[in-house]
Design an enzyme around this catalytic site. Structure first.
Site, short mmCIF file in Angstrom:
data_model
loop_
_atom_site.label_atom_id
_atom_site.label_comp_id
_atom_site.label_asym_id
_atom_site.label_seq_id
_atom_site.Cartn_x
_atom_site.Cartn_y
_atom_site.Cartn_z
CG HIS A 223 -0.33 0.19 2.54
ND1 HIS A 223 -0.13 1.43 3.11
CD2 HIS A 223 0.14 -0.71 3.44
CE1 HIS A 223 0.42 1.30 4.29
NE2 HIS A 223 0.61 0.00 4.51
CG ASP A 235 3.01 1.17 7.50
OD1 ASP A 235 2.66 0.33 6.67
OD2 ASP A 235 2.25 1.59 8.40
CD GLU A 269 -2.56 -1.28 5.87
OE1 GLU A 269 -2.57 -2.18 6.72
OE2 GLU A 269 -2.10 -0.13 6.09
CD GLU A 270 -1.18 2.93 7.48
OE1 GLU A 270 -1.83 2.64 8.51
OE2 GLU A 270 -0.03 2.53 7.28
CD GLU A 296 1.13 -3.35 6.24
OE1 GLU A 296 2.01 -2.71 6.85
OE2 GLU A 296 0.11 -2.81 5.81
CG HIS A 372 1.88 4.49 11.86
ND1 HIS A 372 0.64 3.99 12.24
CD2 HIS A 372 2.14 3.93 10.66
CE1 HIS A 372 0.18 3.18 11.31
NE2 HIS A 372 1.09 3.13 10.34
#
Length: 926
Positions: A223, A235, A269-270, A296, A372
């Site tokens: 993603h 990510d 995806e998030e 991932e 993140h």
């Protein structure tokens, strides 16, 4: 119960003294107690009641030679030595065990640094993949609905895919591109349970197949969207960069593929797995997909680990083990992750649950501290990480698309696999049914070994069983007291206000909790040795406690195997290797006791299971230490960290208990551990270990969420009942705002909020249903927000159905991210709605949370629900039958910032990562 040896037996010791070891003294002093060599075998514990005080230490001024020659017996030169039973010196024992542990820990870290083993094949170009990574991340954060995600990143990916298509057009493959923008809805039990609705999110699907087409497809998924305020290099931009280069390598092959591959670059995806749901439930290619690989991240860089496979379909694991150039996999990780202990989920779940297809889930797990956050940048990902991931994915895909099993996977579907790697050098995989047989064989061998010992002449089976049971009780008591003691220390640290001192200084936790746990374990067994076993020969105690460890591991092996867990291979290793080692060294131990040769070979026999177990310990700490920085305000991190350290010490000490009873004294070891604990406790109590770090080379940021919001509450008549505005602050770790207040004094407990139970989700704009994780939040008054595209929420219709429910239809027009909260009042209940599968999915608190997002040019969102009115109104509750609230979240564009947000953000210290955006909250009663 004391057991006296027959007075007719005697033991004689060799007068020779090995400088590295000390012989055990006779507990009878001058009295001759003779035991034949046959009875020196590993037998039941024989208590010999001393006539005088049993001496474990040399007297003042006594020379080692005197101690070795005397051994408590009369010096009769006519007696011939029969048995040489040696005991380790305290210093030597400490050096051996600590050196053993440090050596294995060093091997684990060395293996983790070896990202690529051997020379790259040249098929995968990591340099070109890095260029893709840097280009994708250069646009900044890419939340769904933003120009960065929906336009800039999409255009770049399409441009690179088109370049590959043009360059390989003359080859044996056909490359087809389809940009999908699906709309759909589903319910999921993640985070307590909620429903998701998405509208026109973006998928870029690329199909690579032979020129004459393919009837069976392999899916590779990544993603390119991110959470707000993070560039998302790990990510998951790096995975998309790897996939672009894998696509390039496969498309350039001169040999045509047997089957096709779909490369899915998904753009949502998030938003809790929305785009993957749109593909697998709506795209026409999805019907031909037979298996998938999902890429991932739960960290930044390092090695990508296989942490989920299946369900069932063991041929996928076999394919990975056979083909991967740099294997890194663990079935333990799979079973831990699927237990729900780790608060995370991936697209693997969507493909498994909604597509009914098996797959392999891989993720980067190192350095989750900056996952993140703004620090997840391309420069933090080593080229070696990209190379190994590309080598592995390319090799596994090539293997699968040439495999006949992909075409008819149903034939190979049933069964699970036990799989793990040994320091990343070699991967081991075998069917779970074979594992069950092996496990029971090993367990049977263990119990047979113990039964044979109980049947030895002179053991009188019941006596050995009783001694074994008592020793097991001592061990279990030691575990309990050790864990309790460490938890008391953790509680004290928490009460002193120094939680998470180890967040930046990990080994400080090892020194504090590890010293406490190790010291307590040794103290308990030292007391047992000196008080409970006052007159028992130490070599026999050492043998007995080895048997206890073997018994406990054997029982855990049987229990895990009966539960059908593939992780049972771990206790299998922890039983098989020590048992084999013990049998091989039995003669050495019987004739010489704890000699240096025996001790070294004993540790060598433990090396393989221990190094693997220490790798698993590393994985646990590598995952759970960063998670404590984002697990909310309700979970006490000291309890978690102290428990993990104590459990690691308990497990590692299992076969080391053997040595506690083979040393003459432990006083200096206990003194060293006690001193370490006291010093560390004082240093932690003095606040010398600050939890967070803003060091750009190794940041450990504190995560804080700030929303500048305006809240509006309407009554049953539709009139505004109240309105306020402020900056709503959430801390996602246990320390709350303890360390923020000195920098921003107005953020303190005087503005801490309380939950209004009569308002949906307490009356605050929760982006996700995680209020159970963070019950402490603060509300700093601020001016009203005025986004350029405010939400438009209206009730389109309200009608009573013939079956007695009330059907209400609404329309919403707003930004790309919104949250809908439904709270039926007491006595009322939702019966059906237009979302998900039609059955309302409530969360842990009995409320309903709907997560909504859209891409570009999305139409007005229309939804309805039916509610069963209460039979009679609740006089103590809110008026009406249901409260409906809608919150908006502005993650991109000009609306995401305000002057007040900017001003307070600049006041945060460098070690904090404040993630911020603008939001609104509007509540209505019906």
């Amino acid at each position: 119960m004391r057991i006296h040896a027959p007075p007719s037996l005697s033991v004689r010791f060799v007068p020779h003294c090995d400088p590295s070891v000390v012989r055990e003294k006779s507990p009878r002093g001058a009295a001759d107690v003779e035991l034949t060599e046959k009875m020196e075998s590993d037998a039941a514990v024989r208590r010999i009641k001393p006539l005088a005080t049993h001496r474990y230490a040399a007297q003042d001024g006594e020379r080692p030679s005197d101690r070795c020659e005397d051994n408590g017996y009369s010096d009769d030169p006519k007696r011939k030595p029969e048995v040489r039973l040696l005991l380790l010196r305290e210093g030597l024992a400490a050096a051996l065990l600590s050196g053993f542990v440090l050596l294995l820990w060093g091997l684990v870290h060395l293996s983790l640094q070896q990202l690529v083993i051997g020379k790259p094949s040249g098929e995968f170009n990591a340099g070109r993949a890095r260029q893709h990574l840097e280009k994708i991340t250069s646009v900044g954060p890419r939340p769904v609905g933003s120009q960065e995600n929906e336009v800039l990143t999409v255009n770049y990916l399409l441009e690179q895919i088109e370049n590959i298509r043009v360059r390989t057009a003359a080859g044996p493959h056909r490359l087809t591109v389809d940009v999908q923008r699906p709309t759909g809805s589903f319910s999921i039990d993640f985070l307590g349970g909620f429903t998701s609705f998405y509208d026109r999110v973006t998928n870029i699907a690329v199909k690579l197949e032979p020129k004459d087409g393919a009837q069976h497809l392999m899916l590779a998924n990544c993603h390119f969207d991110t959470v707000a305020n993070s560039p998302g290099a790990s990510d998951d931009a790096v995975s998309c960069a790897v996939m672009l280069e894998v696509l390039h390598a496969l498309a350039n092959q001169s040999t045509p593929l047997h089957h096709g591959v779909v490369f899915l670059f998904n753009g949502a995806e998030e938003n809790i797995l929305q785009a993957s749901h749109g593909f697998i439930t709506q795209h026409p290619w999805a019907k031909l997909v037979r298996a998938f690989i999902n890429l991932e991240a739960a960290g930044v860089g390092g090695k990508e680990v296989v942490f989920q496979t299946g369900p069932e379909n063991p041929w996928l694991v076999q394919a990975y083990v056979h083909a991967a150039k740099h294997p890194f996999a663990s079935v333990v990780g799979q079973e831990v992750f699927q237990s729900g202990v780790i608060p995370s989920d991936t697209d693997f779940r969507i493909y498994r649950d909604f597509g009914n297809i098996p797959g392999i889930d891989l993720a980067f797990i190192e350095n989750g501290f900056i996952y993140h956050t703004k620090y997840d940048t391309a420069n933090r990902i080593l080229t070696g990480s990209i190379q190994r991931a590309g080598d592995n994915i390319l090799a596994v895909l090539k293997h699968l698309v040439t495999s006949e099993k992909l075409a008819d996977s149903s034939e190979y579907r049933h069964g699970n696999m036990v799989f793990f790697d040994l320091l990343g050098v070699v991967a081991v995989a075998y069917p779970a049914r074979i594992g069950t047989i092996v496990n029971y064989m090993v367990a049977s061998a263990t119990f047979l070994y113990l039964a044979k010992k109980a049947s030895l002449p002179g053991n009188r089976g019941a006596r050995y069983v009783w001694d074994l049971a008592c020793a097991t009780g001592v061990v279990v008591l030691g575990w309990f007291v050790t864990l309790l003691s460490v938890l008391i220390v953790a509680l004290l640290i928490t009460l002193l206000g120094h939680s998470m001192f180890w967040y930046t200084h990990f080994y400080a936790a090892i020194c504090l909790y590890g010293a406490a746990a190790t010291g307590k374990m040794i103290l308990i067994h030292t007391l047992a040795k000196n008080l409970y076993y006052g007159g028992v020969r130490l070599v026999e105690l050492g043998s007995l406690y080895f048997d206890v460890s073997l018994l406990l591991w054997g029982c855990s092996l049987v229990w895990l195997t009966q539960r059908g867990l593939c992780s049972a291979y771990v206790p299998m290793l922890m039983v098989a290797f020590p048992l084999i080692t013990r049998l091989l060294l039995m003669k050495e131990f019987k004739h010489r006791g704890a000699s240096l040769k025996y001790s070294g070979l004993y540790l060598l026999g433990l090396a393989l299971p221990y190094v693997h177990f220490m790798f698993l310990i590393w994985v646990v700490f590598e995952i759970f230490t960063p998670i404590m920085g984002r697990s909310g305000t309700e979970i006490p991190p000291e309890v978690v960290m102290a428990s993990l350290v104590a459990l690691a010490i308990i497990v590692l000490s299992s076969y080391f208990l053997h040595f506690i009873y083979l040393v003459r004294s432990t006083k200096w070891i206990l003194a060293a551990l006690g001193s370490t604990f006291v010093v560390m406790f004082l240093l932690v109590s003095a606040g010398l270990f600050f939890p967070y770090s803003g060091n750009p080379n190794s940041p450990r940021p504190k995560r804080t969420f700030l929303q500048h919001t305006t809240r509006t509450f309407h009554n049953l008549q539709g009139q505004v009942e109240s309105r306020d505005s402020g900056i709503w602050i959430n801390s996602f770790d246990f320390t709350a705002v303890q360390h923020i207040t000195p920098h921003i004094p107005e953020i303190n407990d005087s503005i801490r909020t309380r939950c209004r139970e009569d308002r949906p989700f307490c009356g605050y704009p929760w982006f996700l249903p995680v209020k159970f994780l963070s019950r402490k939040n603060w509300y700093l008054p601020a001016p009203k927000v005025s986004p350029g595209s405010p939400v438009e929420f209206s009730l389109l219709s309200k009608e009573v159905t013939s079956w007695g429910t009330v059907k209400m239809t609404f329309s919403v027009n707003g930004p790309s991210h919104m949250s809908l909260y439904l709270m039926p009042h007491r006595g009322a209940s939702l019966s059906t709605w237009s979302l998900g599968d039609g059955t309302p999915q409530f969360d842990l608190n009995g409320e309903y949370f709907v997560f909504y997002s859209h891409g570009l040019d999305a139409p007005t969102w229309t939804f309805w629900f039916e509610i069963q009115p209460p039979t009679e109104p609740d006089p103590a509750g809110p008026e009406g039958m249901i409260s409906v609230a809608i919150s908006t979240h502005y993650f991109s564009g000009e609306d995401r910032r305000t002057a007040q947000l900017e001003e307070i953000l600049h006041r945060f210290p460098t070690w904090a990562f404040p993630s911020s955006w603008v939001s609104t909250y509007d509540m209505y009663r019906y």
